[in-house]
Design an enzyme around this catalytic site. Structure first.
Site, mmCIF file in Angstrom:
data_model
loop_
_atom_site.group_PDB
_atom_site.id
_atom_site.type_symbol
_atom_site.label_atom_id
_atom_site.label_comp_id
_atom_site.label_asym_id
_atom_site.label_seq_id
_atom_site.Cartn_x
_atom_site.Cartn_y
_atom_site.Cartn_z
ATOM 1 N N ASP A 5 -6.755 -2.762 3.373
ATOM 2 C CA ASP A 5 -5.829 -3.800 2.973
ATOM 3 C C ASP A 5 -6.178 -5.139 3.596
ATOM 4 O O ASP A 5 -5.551 -6.139 3.326
ATOM 5 C CB ASP A 5 -4.413 -3.412 3.385
ATOM 6 C CG ASP A 5 -4.038 -2.067 2.814
ATOM 7 O OD1 ASP A 5 -4.274 -1.878 1.615
ATOM 8 O OD2 ASP A 5 -3.547 -1.220 3.569
ATOM 9 N N ASP A 35 -1.651 -0.900 5.796
ATOM 10 C CA ASP A 35 -1.901 -0.405 7.137
ATOM 11 C C ASP A 35 -3.368 -0.203 7.429
ATOM 12 O O ASP A 35 -3.778 -0.182 8.545
ATOM 13 C CB ASP A 35 -1.158 0.918 7.362
ATOM 14 C CG ASP A 35 -1.583 1.959 6.352
ATOM 15 O OD1 ASP A 35 -2.276 1.598 5.385
ATOM 16 O OD2 ASP A 35 -1.222 3.125 6.528
ATOM 17 N N ASP A 92 0.875 -1.155 0.000
ATOM 18 C CA ASP A 92 0.000 0.000 0.000
ATOM 19 C C ASP A 92 0.918 1.213 0.000
ATOM 20 O O ASP A 92 2.054 1.133 0.425
ATOM 21 C CB ASP A 92 -0.823 -0.052 1.282
ATOM 22 C CG ASP A 92 -1.781 1.099 1.364
ATOM 23 O OD1 ASP A 92 -2.308 1.477 0.316
ATOM 24 O OD2 ASP A 92 -1.996 1.601 2.466
#
Lengths: 1052, 350
Positions: A721, A717, A346
């Site tokens: 995700d 985080d 990410d």
């Protein structure tokens, strides 16, 4: 399919829809045992052991006590079941916490404090600032007179910037008190997992409003697990509750994660099974020849699996958590960690810190901030501000008011800004420091304090930033002189082309380029004075456009387009978004290590590309090439995909970094219709940037790679995700700065896990071979040479302890790994754990079995050939050999290793002495007897020397003359000499920074500068990519990477 | 940026207050163990190390081999194979019927010449070849509880097929006891009876705790097939030392079991006359029978294996040490040369 939600109807909906109890649990008390057992037994390995254990219940064919198999089997199952139970219990606890949270809900017209789980569809829920939204709500009222409220949707899509939500037009202006009594019906679709759509209608019952149907969009909703921000209160009608919310629907079911090693072991177990069948056949025939009618059955039992018995059980019991300050939620991850080939990361908060700081600007061709790296301290600029230079004042005005920031006066008189985007926040604050203070916003009136004088503007229209337009538009009216001004800020490609004909935009282009090369985010500011009639005319069109129901966004954009021409470009701002410390280096090393990196982000393309560049994700021209897959329709996507694929194939042989960029839309189409082509692309490409992807697309991508049998690691985080990570084998949470440490860990873990399973394989095989050999001298009858207790102890204890410590073995020091990250590449794809190394261990175990067996039966021949004694001699021979094998395979001896290896040997004797002291045991006095015999000790030394001599010789030979890469590095490291770095290992780009870039003297080292004009010549991208600059790009920072599947979105 | 903090922290509050404390508590305490920074010794296989290891092994092993070989050579052993010689000529073609016929004369006389001086105690063994005492069904066919304790005399479940005879449990039950060796040996030297001490030939631990002093043979060898020796029903099992020795099953198909001890020295060229009763049926499975008289050394009986093995291993290690030295001298190779790393050889080509 639709559902009708009756607002504030206390009775009707209770049975129709589920309540708001959320449950992430996998098991219930009742189904835990069957379900867990089912899961465990869905592994071939466990089925195999169950089969063996069941066979052992049939005493006729069992040479050893069934307890020797059942005991460990049950123990192991109990261990993994309790682990599962504990995980599930924790999930349950966090669910419970969420379920029992108290919320304000209207019941019988009165607001009551009830538990979140008792919310029913149709209830009106009241939220205060910073409350978490307990279920999906349709807004009906907020504290804001405009009917706005701000929500943070990070748990849904990971975007930490605040989103505005607005109450439906029908509810506008309803009194606070009346909201308690509101009645109506919402016609909404059945729950789905699309967090971007909510097509519904609202109809309020009299007396509130006429019978008009009011359309609802996602803008009118606040979804479960969002947070209400910057809004005093809001209330809404629950439309989806419990596990039926959008979030609940998109939650995957946590599956048991099978690591690569497990898969490998399953395969090997299969091989062993086949091997066994063959041995059974052969021995069965041999047994028949030997005139034993039952030999077939008996030999089935003999061969019975002693092999493999505990092959992976050891490794599963090991917990690697001690390594880095990280928390492995799944204890089996580390095996895979070492074999990761794809890392999906990410971007926001993971790679970047997300702290925007205004650094430089260029106003009317004058560069500020170049010397000091900070425009706010540039005396030139300060002087210009003090001198009220008109250009600068205009520039600052746009900076201060062309945004959606809301200033708030605190009690102390200081002004705080509530901004949706970090960029705007940075700009407004910078403007304030340059004495252009945005003081107040009162309805539509803005107040600006400039050098002591207060200027008021009336905001006429605002068009927020959209990713298509890449710019923002504000139309204001100067309250002093009544002039109507259009202010705009946006990406360079969205502003500069619209400059008025005479303006020289060259300096701005240069500025943008220069700033971009420094990795700064640029925004262009522009304005234009509007004539009264021009505005009036346009205003009508705008109002009309904004009330359309079909294609509203597009229509508004079109209308705005009419106004956006003949801009006077004022200048360029440059904002810094620091990367997290060490990110470029870490990525560089990991990439050198042959790991493919994918960046999956909800961000826009340009931002993503820019970040990718600055963190060494992709290389600048001419070394790198960036290919773009885009298109709005299937055909376009298909064509561009094919084009990219073609380029990719051509360049795959060149040492060129080719990366592709794909946006969410194209990805959707590609995944749907051109899955095969996209898969090929995914395999060919070492780097990819996927922008504007949704959480479920992230998950799809991970699954795609997984289906191609690649080990994938996902880092993220946010709650967005979570799904991606669910799909994954490995879950990890680590401290970003420890990225380098992770690498080193990878190798260690990898080595030790490879060693672990090979070793388990080896030690079981040694015993099995001895058993097979023994069967040849016991009439192929299947007598076990070893008694059940010894076998069990051998498997579970004697040979596991040294292995446990081998986990702490360190092949290479951190420094070496960092210098030669390529070593990781060598470790990938299970290169250390493959059939041929297994064959090596197989040969070794065969050899050791022969050594132990031959020496034992010859040294203990004739009058000494008593069964119990001979069995103990053979077993101690094995134990001695194991100790030396472990010692030989250990690379670094710490006190623990010594303790485990030699302590284990001592423990073997102590335990056997204890057993030998029990009169009831079969081996009563045996060990004392043996230890008194000189011949016993002489035999042991003989076994060790004969067993280890050739192994050592071979290892030495290979180590010296055919060293593996790890060996070479080990040697280099321990010979103490300097480790030469050749080839492409060095230098780190960062070291060149100071010499080359005059602009970056004060730049913190976290940037790696980019010198070449990026991407400018690549066919499918343009220079425009450099212009970043979107107000909504960057989210608030979460400096730590953290993700864990047990910590679900709810809990985030 | 100071004025900016509230807005950003406001955004962070929700996630931080739940996650932050937990994260902190998860961070492991620093210790050398958790950080994998324990002081470690990292040996590598340098030529010097490996060559000296092999050298050392050969230096240690060759003397031990020599000593072991001498010890083994010191043992005097008389082995007499008699299973064929003790069958009268007319039964040579049908040894099984000879041995199964109860009326034939099984007495047989053998003369053994003492080759060297044999110091007491001289152990008398019988050696059986091709006798699979380690066969699974044989090994299991016994009842330890029955042997130990009179109260469980009827615990014969594991003893099949020799569990019951004539409807009564057998004590001691099972195939092992049933097949008890029943050849007997009488030794005389110069027509003087040579005493064979049959006491203390079994393990003391077996007599004390495996075979009960209150357990007496019962219903033993009363079945249709007679396996071997009959036991005196008036002597408790703990004193039936032949049985105790026999019940310690051998792991190998060729084994020796202690028959007794001769507790006097024998001089060279003395001739021992053995009068043996050849009762035991090894003929149906082509088993060999030997009578063995042997002295003992610190290493046990006569067994050259250890000595030879030690010499071989020592010699091989010496050879390996030597050849490694030669290879090392002839073709030295620098350890840890990074130029062996493939990615250094062709940069960028991985």
């Amino acid at each position: 399919m639709k559902r009708y939600v009756y607002i504030n109807d206390d009775e009707s909906s209770h049975e129709l829809f589920c309540d708001n109890r959320i449950s992430n649990r996998k098991y219930t008390v009742l189904n835990f045992l069957p379900k867990n057992l089912w899961e465990q037994f869905s592994r071939f390995m466990n089925q195999y052991f169950l089969l063996i254990a069941c066979l052992q219940l049939w005493s006729l064919i069992t040479p050893v006590n069934p307890a020797s198999t059942w005991g460990p089997l049950i123990f192991i199952f109990a261990v993994s079941a309790s682990k599962e139970a504990w995980d599930d219990y924790n999930r349950h606890l966090s669910d419970k916490k969420a379920n029992e949270k108290l919320v304000w809900v209207v019941r019988q017209g009165i607001r009551k404090h009830i538990q979140a789980q008792d919310i029913h569809v149709g209830n009106i829920v009241w939220l205060r600032e910073n409350d978490e939204v307990p279920c999906d709500l349709v807004l009906i009222g907020t504290s804001d007179p405009q009917g706005l409220c701000y929500v943070e949707t990070s748990a849904l899509d990971g975007e930490i910037d605040l989103k505005t939500r607005v109450i439906p037009a029908a509810c506008m202006g309803i009194d606070f008190e009346l909201l308690h009594k509101i009645k109506g019906v919402i016609e909404c679709p059945n729950p789905d997992k699309d967090i971007r759509r909510f097509d519904a209608n609202l109809r309020l019952f009299p007396p509130f409003i006429d019978n008009d149907v009011c359309p609802l969009t996602i803008k009118n909703t606040i979804l479960q697990s969002c947070y209400l921000r910057n809004t005093e209160w809001a209330c809404g009608v629950a439309v989806h509750t419990g596990n039926e919310t959008k979030l609940g629907m998109s939650r995957g079911i946590p599956e048991p994660k099978l690591t690569a090693m497990d898969a490998m072991i399953d395969k090997l177990t299969g091989a062993i099974f086949v091997f066994q069948i063959v041995v059974v056949m052969v021995l069965g025939i041999a047994g028949n020849v030997w005139k034993d009618t039952e030999a077939r059955k008996v030999s089935l039992d003999l061969v019975k699996s002693l092999y493999a018995k505990f092959i992976d059980w050891d490794s599963e019991m090991i917990d690697y958590e001690t390594g880095i300050p990280s928390h492995a939620t799944n204890t089996a991850i580390s095996e895979d960690l070492g074999q990761v080939e794809y890392i999906m990361t990410d971007k926001t908060g993971t790679l970047t810190e997300n702290r925007m700081i205004f650094r430089r600007c260029c106003i009317s061709g004058v560069f500020y901030g170049n010397e000091g790296g900070d425009a706010l301290k540039d005396t030139k600029l300060l002087n210009a501000v003090a001198g009220s230079s008109p250009d600068v004042v205009q520039f600052l005005t746009v900076m201060a008011i062309c945004n959606t920031v809301i200033p708030i006066k605190s009690k102390t008189g200081a002004i705080l800004y509530k901004a949706q985007s970090q960029d705007e926040d940075a700009l407004v604050n910078a403007a304030a420091q340059l004495h252009m203070v945005y003081v107040n916003k009162n309805a539509n009136i803005l107040e600006i304090r400039c050098n002591g004088s207060v200027i008021k503007y009336e905001v006429l229209e605002t068009l927020e930033f959209t990713s298509d337009r890449k710019r923002m538009l504000v139309v204001v009216k100067d309250c002093q002189n009544g002039k109507i001004v259009l202010l705009s800020k946006g990406a360079d490609e969205a502003i500069l082309p619209y400059a008025y004909a005479g303006q020289q935009t060259r300096t701005f282009i240069e500025a943008v380029e220069q700033y971009a090369q420094l990795g700064l985010r640029t925004l262009c500011l522009a304005w234009r004075e509007l004539k009264e009639d021009e505005y009036q005319e346009w205003s009508l069109m705008f109002k009309e456009a904004s009330s359309t129901l079909v294609d509203r966004e597009w229509r508004i954009a079109e209308v705005c387009q009419r106004l956006e021409h003949d801009f006077e470009v004022l200048g360029v701002t440059a904002i810094e978004d620091r990367l997290q410390d060490g990110v470029p280096e870490t990525i560089e090393t990991l990439r050198k290590a042959g790991i493919n990196f994918w960046m999956l982000t909800g961000d826009k393309q340009n931002t993503a590309i820019q970040i990718a560049l600055s963190c060494n994700f992709i290389s600048p021209e001419p070394k790198g090439q960036l290919l773009l897959i885009d298109g709005k329709t299937e055909d376009e996507v298909c064509r561009s995909l094919e084009r990219v694929l073609l380029t990719m194939r051509i360049t795959s042989s060149e040492p060129k970094d080719v990366a592709f960029v794909v946006d969410g839309w194209a990805l959707e189409i590609a995944l749907k219709h051109y899955r095969k082509a996209f898969t090929e692309l995914a395999i060919l490409s070492r780097t990819a940037i996927c922008c504007r992807v949704t959480p479920s697309q992230k998950a799809q991508l991970v699954e795609l790679l997984k289906s191609c049998d690649y080990r994938t690691l996902a880092i993220g985080d946010g709650g967005n995700d979570v799904r991606m990570i669910h799909k994954l084998i490995s879950v990890l949470a680590l401290v970003e700065e420890k990225g380098c440490r992770l690498q080193e860990q990878l190798i260690i873990v990898l080595e030790s896990s490879a060693f672990l399973s090979q070793y388990s394989f080896y030690k079981s095989l040694v015993i099995c071979f001895i058993q097979i050999f023994f069967s040849f001298i016991s009439g192929v009858s299947g007598t076990s040479l070893f008694n059940s207790v010894s076998l069990m102890a051998y498997n579970v204890f004697y040979t596991s302890v040294p292995v446990l410590v081998s986990v702490l073995d360190k092949d290479l020091s951190e420094g070496t790994v960092m210098q030669h990250p390529q070593i990781l590449f060598y470790c990938q794809a299970g290169r250390l754990l493959n059939p041929s190394t297994f064959a090596g261990w197989f040969g070794r175990s065969l050899f050791h079995a022969i050594v132990v067996f031959v020496i034992t039966i010859h040294a203990y021949a004739y009058e000494k050939s008593e069964m119990e004694e001979l069995s103990m001699v053979a077993l101690s021979g094995c134990i001695w050999l194991q100790a030396f094998v472990v010692a030989l395979e250990t690379n670094s001896f710490t006190i623990l290793q010594h303790l485990a290896i030699w302590g284990n040997l001592v423990a073997f004797y102590v335990i056997n002495w204890i057993i030998s002291a029990i009169p009831a045991s079969g081996m009563y006095t045996i060990m004392f007897r043996l230890c008194r015999q000189p011949s016993y000790w002489i035999t042991m030394f003989l076994i060790v020397a004969a067993g280890m001599g050739p192994v050592l010789a071979l290892k030495y030979f290979r180590y010296t003359y055919r060293p593996s890469k790890i060996n070479t590095l080990q040697q280099a490291e321990r010979m103490g000499g300097p480790i030469l770095s050749l080839g492409n290992i060095e230098p780190q780009p960062r070291s060149m920074e100071k010499e080359v870039s005059p602009l970056s003297i004060t730049q913190p080292k976290s940037r790696s500068p980019v010198y070449e004009p990026l991407l400018s010549d690549s066919p499918n991208s343009s220079r425009r990519s450099l212009g970043s600059g979107t107000p909504f790009d960057f989210f608030q920072s979460q400096s730590r990477l953290s993700s864990s599947y047990s910590r679900n979105c709810k809990d985030n | 940026m100071s004025s900016n903090t509230p807005s950003s922290s406001a955004g962070g509050v929700g996630s931080a207050d739940s996650a932050a404390p937990r994260r902190n508590s998860k961070r492991p305490k620093y210790s050398k163990f958790t950080q994998q920074e324990l002081p470690a010794c990292k040996p590598i296989l340098t030529p010097r190390w490996v060559i000296s290891a092999f050298m050392l092994v050969s230096i240690v092993f060759i003397p031990i081999g020599v000593v072991s070989l001498f010890a083994s050579r010191d043992v005097v052993e008389i082995v007499d194979r008699y299973e064929t010689a003790c069958v009268p000529d007319n039964f040579r073609n049908d040894k099984v019927s000879f041995i199964q016929n109860e009326t034939t004369n099984k007495i047989c006389t053998r003369n053994l010449t003492v080759p060297k001086r044999m110091k007491q105690p001289i152990y008398v063994y019988y050696q059986l070849d091709n006798f699979y005492q380690n066969h699974r069904r044989y090994v299991k066919s016994r009842s330890d509880s029955q042997l130990k304790d009179n109260s469980s005399w009827d615990d014969v479940s594991s003893c099949k097929p020799e569990d019951n005879a004539n409807g009564m449990p057998i004590v001691p039950c099972g195939l092992i006891a049933w097949s008890l060796f029943n050849d007997t040996y009488n030794f005389s030297l110069n027509n003087q009876q040579l005493a064979v001490n049959k006491r203390g030939i079994s393990w003391k631990s077996d007599r004390d705790s495996k075979f009960g002093s209150d357990v007496f043979p019962r219903n033993f060898q009363n079945g249709l097939l007679i396996g071997g020796k009959r036991l005196d029903p008036n002597v408790s099992l703990s004193e039936q030392e032949d049985l105790i020795v026999w019940m310690r099953t051998a792991a190998l198909p060729t084994f020796r079991k202690l028959y007794g001890k001769i507790e006097r020295d024998l001089q060279p060229n003395e001739v021992i006359q053995v009068t043996l009763e050849n009762n035991y049926n090894t003929y149906s499975f082509n088993g060999k029978k030997r009578l063995v008289l042997s002295t003992t050394s610190w290493l046990g009986g006569k067994n050259d294996f250890l000595g030879i093995a030690y010499l071989t291993v020592g010699g091989l290690c010496f050879f390996l040490a030597l050849s490694f030295t030669i290879v090392y001298l002839v073709k030295p190779r620098r350890l840890g040369d990074p130029s062996y790393l493939s990615w250094n050889r062709n940069p960028g080509g991985h």
